[in-house]
Write a protein that holds these residues in place. Structure first.
Motif, short mmCIF file in Angstrom:
data_model
loop_
_atom_site.label_atom_id
_atom_site.label_comp_id
_atom_site.label_asym_id
_atom_site.label_seq_id
_atom_site.Cartn_x
_atom_site.Cartn_y
_atom_site.Cartn_z
N MET A 41 0.85 -1.16 0.00
CA MET A 41 0.00 0.00 0.00
C MET A 41 0.90 1.23 0.00
SD MET A 41 -3.02 -1.18 2.62
CE MET A 41 -1.91 -1.23 4.01
N PHE A 42 0.44 2.26 -0.69
CA PHE A 42 1.21 3.48 -0.83
C PHE A 42 0.36 4.67 -0.41
CE2 PHE A 42 2.81 0.41 -3.84
CZ PHE A 42 4.18 0.52 -3.71
N ASP A 43 1.04 5.73 0.04
CA ASP A 43 0.30 6.95 0.34
C ASP A 43 0.23 7.80 -0.93
OD1 ASP A 43 2.72 8.30 0.04
OD2 ASP A 43 2.95 8.75 2.18
N ASP A 44 -0.34 9.00 -0.82
CA ASP A 44 -0.53 9.87 -1.98
C ASP A 44 0.79 10.28 -2.63
OD1 ASP A 44 -3.24 9.70 -1.64
OD2 ASP A 44 -3.41 11.62 -0.58
N ASP A 45 1.87 10.26 -1.87
CA ASP A 45 3.18 10.65 -2.41
C ASP A 45 3.95 9.45 -2.98
OD1 ASP A 45 2.86 13.35 -1.67
OD2 ASP A 45 3.47 12.87 0.40
N GLY A 46 3.37 8.26 -2.87
CA GLY A 46 4.03 7.07 -3.39
C GLY A 46 4.92 6.37 -2.38
N THR A 47 4.89 6.80 -1.13
CA THR A 47 5.68 6.17 -0.09
C THR A 47 5.01 4.86 0.32
OG1 THR A 47 6.36 8.35 0.71
CG2 THR A 47 6.69 6.48 2.21
N LEU A 48 5.82 3.81 0.40
CA LEU A 48 5.31 2.51 0.80
C LEU A 48 4.89 2.55 2.26
CD1 LEU A 48 4.88 -0.50 0.06
CD2 LEU A 48 7.22 -0.91 0.86
N LEU A 49 3.64 2.21 2.50
CA LEU A 49 3.12 2.19 3.85
C LEU A 49 3.15 0.80 4.46
CD1 LEU A 49 -0.04 4.44 3.35
CD2 LEU A 49 2.19 5.11 4.30
N GLY A 50 3.02 -0.20 3.63
CA GLY A 50 2.99 -1.57 4.12
C GLY A 50 2.68 -2.52 2.98
N THR A 51 2.73 -3.79 3.28
CA THR A 51 2.46 -4.81 2.27
C THR A 51 1.37 -5.74 2.78
OG1 THR A 51 4.18 -6.26 3.13
CG2 THR A 51 4.82 -4.72 1.38
N LEU A 52 0.74 -6.41 1.85
CA LEU A 52 -0.29 -7.40 2.17
C LEU A 52 0.10 -8.72 1.52
CD1 LEU A 52 -3.49 -5.29 1.42
CD2 LEU A 52 -2.57 -5.86 3.67
N ASP A 53 -0.15 -9.80 2.21
CA ASP A 53 0.08 -11.10 1.61
C ASP A 53 -1.02 -11.37 0.59
OD1 ASP A 53 2.33 -11.65 3.12
OD2 ASP A 53 1.17 -12.59 4.73
N VAL A 54 -0.63 -11.98 -0.54
CA VAL A 54 -1.58 -12.32 -1.59
C VAL A 54 -1.55 -13.83 -1.76
CG1 VAL A 54 -2.16 -12.05 -4.03
CG2 VAL A 54 -1.21 -10.12 -2.75
N ASP A 55 -2.71 -14.44 -1.64
CA ASP A 55 -2.82 -15.88 -1.84
C ASP A 55 -2.94 -16.14 -3.34
OD1 ASP A 55 -3.32 -18.58 -1.81
OD2 ASP A 55 -5.25 -18.44 -0.79
N THR A 56 -1.92 -16.76 -3.93
CA THR A 56 -1.91 -17.01 -5.37
C THR A 56 -2.28 -18.45 -5.71
OG1 THR A 56 0.45 -17.51 -5.35
CG2 THR A 56 -0.19 -15.21 -5.78
N GLU A 57 -2.70 -19.21 -4.72
CA GLU A 57 -3.11 -20.59 -4.99
C GLU A 57 -4.55 -20.60 -5.49
OE1 GLU A 57 -2.32 -23.50 -1.94
OE2 GLU A 57 -0.60 -22.33 -1.23
N VAL A 58 -4.78 -21.37 -6.57
CA VAL A 58 -6.11 -21.47 -7.13
C VAL A 58 -6.27 -22.82 -7.81
CG1 VAL A 58 -5.51 -20.42 -9.35
CG2 VAL A 58 -7.83 -20.24 -8.52
N GLU A 59 -7.49 -23.29 -7.87
CA GLU A 59 -7.82 -24.50 -8.61
C GLU A 59 -8.77 -24.09 -9.72
OE1 GLU A 59 -10.34 -28.27 -7.42
OE2 GLU A 59 -8.36 -28.33 -6.44
#
Length: 104
Positions: A1-19
């Motif tokens: 996630m980024f703020d309005d200035d493009g500074t990284l605020l944090g990350t989120l895990d993404v589940d890429t497993e799918v059937e």
């Protein structure tokens, strides 16, 4: 996630497993590379790509006179010895492609 200035605020895990299922064949994948490898091993995916690329290129549904042209694209898309570039290039050598007319 980024703020309005493009500074990284944090990350989120993404589940890429799918059937998913294609033509009755089910596969489980984990990530885009795995998905591409599984799709590349499925003849149905190559056939679908060949048919869809034909429709995209010629801007029409295939007719009975187009069977050989579509089959050529499908076979290239399925072959482990060819690349996507081979499929894209093959259509430019087809007689029907050389007769295409584009509006100006």
């Amino acid at each position: 996630m980024f703020d309005d200035d493009g500074t990284l605020l944090g990350t989120l895990d993404v589940d890429t497993e799918v059937e998913f299922s294609v033509a009755g064949q089910t596969a489980a994948v984990d990530g885009p590379l795995d998905l591409m490898n599984v799709l590349a091993s499925m003849p149905q995916a190559g056939q679908c790509f060949g048919q869809q690329y034909f429709k995209f290129t010629y801007r029409r549904e295939q007719g009975s006179d187009d069977a050989c042209a579509v089959e050529e694209l499908e076979e290239l898309a399925i072959s482990p010895d060819s690349t996507i570039k081979d499929v894209l290039e093959a259509v430019t050598h087809q007689a029907a492609f050389k007769q295409l007319r584009f509006a100006e």
